[in-house]
Structures are given as structure tokens and as C-alpha cells.
Design an enzyme around this catalytic site. Structure first.
Site, PDB file in Angstrom:
ATOM      1  N   LEU A 152      -2.035   5.155  -2.957  1.00 52.64           N
ATOM      2  CA  LEU A 152      -2.737   6.347  -2.581  1.00 52.64           C
ATOM      3  C   LEU A 152      -1.941   7.726  -2.172  1.00 52.64           C
ATOM      4  CD1 LEU A 152      -5.576   6.542  -0.969  1.00 52.64           C
ATOM      5  CD2 LEU A 152      -4.374   6.051   1.159  1.00 52.64           C
ATOM      6  N   VAL A 177       0.963  -0.964  -0.023  1.00 47.17           N
ATOM      7  CA  VAL A 177       0.005   0.068  -0.078  1.00 47.17           C
ATOM      8  C   VAL A 177       0.903   1.265  -0.054  1.00 47.17           C
ATOM      9  CG1 VAL A 177      -1.812   1.126   1.053  1.00 47.17           C
ATOM     10  CG2 VAL A 177      -1.672  -1.276   1.385  1.00 47.17           C
ATOM     11  N   PRO A 178       1.712   1.312  -1.044  1.00 47.46           N
ATOM     12  CA  PRO A 178       2.418   2.828  -1.244  1.00 47.46           C
ATOM     13  C   PRO A 178       1.705   3.920  -1.092  1.00 47.46           C
ATOM     14  CG  PRO A 178       2.291   1.634  -3.301  1.00 47.46           C
ATOM     15  CD  PRO A 178       1.693   0.616  -2.201  1.00 47.46           C
ATOM     16  N   HIS A 179       1.956   4.963  -0.430  1.00 44.37           N
ATOM     17  CA  HIS A 179       1.081   6.118  -0.061  1.00 44.37           C
ATOM     18  C   HIS A 179       1.912   7.274   0.253  1.00 44.37           C
ATOM     19  CE1 HIS A 179       1.470   4.340   3.721  1.00 44.37           C
ATOM     20  NE2 HIS A 179       1.629   5.521   4.232  1.00 44.37           N
ATOM     21  N   THR A 180       1.344   8.469  -0.131  1.00 39.31           N
ATOM     22  CA  THR A 180       2.177   9.563   0.362  1.00 39.31           C
ATOM     23  C   THR A 180       1.148  10.843   0.280  1.00 39.31           C
ATOM     24  OG1 THR A 180       4.047  11.263  -0.150  1.00 39.31           O
ATOM     25  CG2 THR A 180       2.743  10.330  -1.985  1.00 39.31           C
TER      26      THR A 180
END
Length: 156
Positions: free
Chosen positions: A105, A67-70
């Protein structure tokens, strides 16, 4: 908050070509850009922000899922995409296994609550073995969207 409140249907990828972490992130961010979520000039900054977040610790949570996110200042609303990899991506996941399901995300800086709610929602669904199994079986972007729709309806 429902999955389809932030997953951009037009950005869903069912056959991610990438084999490495940065390449996978670039491919997913390009999908969001191509779906009109931000311009070409912002793409590199969004990729860098996600990679910087990955340096703090991998978002590969194990069992083939990441779930890569920033957060990013140029976005006006929370956006996300789903990508499936048929061959798996080396993503430095916690269990060391390749990743085949991605939820990426990106949210505005001024909406931390939405960002956390979206992560919580994704996490909750990813604990459901049926949901994960149906995602892995999806062969088209529309099939992925249908899995998300069913999950959203069941969560009500």
C-alpha cells in the site's frame, strides 16, 4: 472503503519471483509503476520509503502474510497491489515464517485517514481464513481480483 478501491488490478502478481524482502518490495512497486501509477523516476523513492518503514518494524504480521506500506508525497491517490509467492519470501515476519501473501500500500501524505482505513480493511479480511485460503489458491491475477470482489461484496 473496499479493497478494489485501491488495489490496482493491473499490478496483481500471482508468482512473485523474489526470495528476499527488498527484492519482493521492488517487484511489487515495479508492478504499480508498470500499471501507470507513477513514473520510473519515482520508483526508487517509493521503494526506499517502504524499506525505511520496514526498518521501524517488519510488516510481516505472521501466518504467511505481510502488509508493506508507506506514504509518499508524489502520489495523488491511495494505491495498492496484491502479490502471491509460491516459494515464500524471507520477510522478517513476526513469527519467523516465510511470507506468501502480500498487500502493498502506498498513499499520499495528505490522506492519512484513507491510509488507515485501507490498512484496517486489509487486516480485517486477512483474519478471515476462507479469504486467505482462496487467495493462496488463486492462479491468475483475475482469480485474485475475483477473491477481492467477493470479499468486497460480503463486507457490504
Amino acid at each position: 472503503m473496499k479493497l478494489l478501491d485501491f488495489v490496482v488490478r493491473e499490478s496483481v502478481i500471482v508468482d512473485l519471483k523474489a526470495t528476499g524482502k527488498e527484492e519482493a518490495i521492488r517487484e511489487m512497486v515495479a508492478g504499480l509503476r508498470d500499471a501507470g501509477q507513477f513514473g520510473d523516476e519515482e520508483m526508487e523513492n517509493v521503494v526506499r520509503a517502504i524499506l525505511n518503514r520496514e526498518e521501524l518494524g517488519s510488516t510481516g504480521i505472521g501466518m504467511g502474510v505481510a502488509v508493506p506500506h508507506t506514504r509518499h508525497p508524489t502520489l495523488r491517490r491511495l494505491v495498492g497491489t496484491v502479490a502471491l509467492s509460491r516459494q515464500g519470501v524471507e520477510f522478517a515476519a513476526l513469527d519467523g515464517d516465510p511470507v506468501d501473501i502480500f498487500f502493498l500500500l502506498v498513499s499520499p501524505h495528505d490522506q492519512p485517514g484513507d491510509h488507515l482505513r485501507a490498512l484496517e480493511n486489509i487486516s480485517r479480511h486477512l483474519k478471515d481464513e476462507r479469504f486467505v485460503s482462496f487467495l493462496r489458491q488463486a492462479q491468475t491475477p483475475q482469480a485474485v481480483v475475483e477473491v477481492l470482489e467477493e470479499a468486497d461484496e460480503a463486507a457490504v
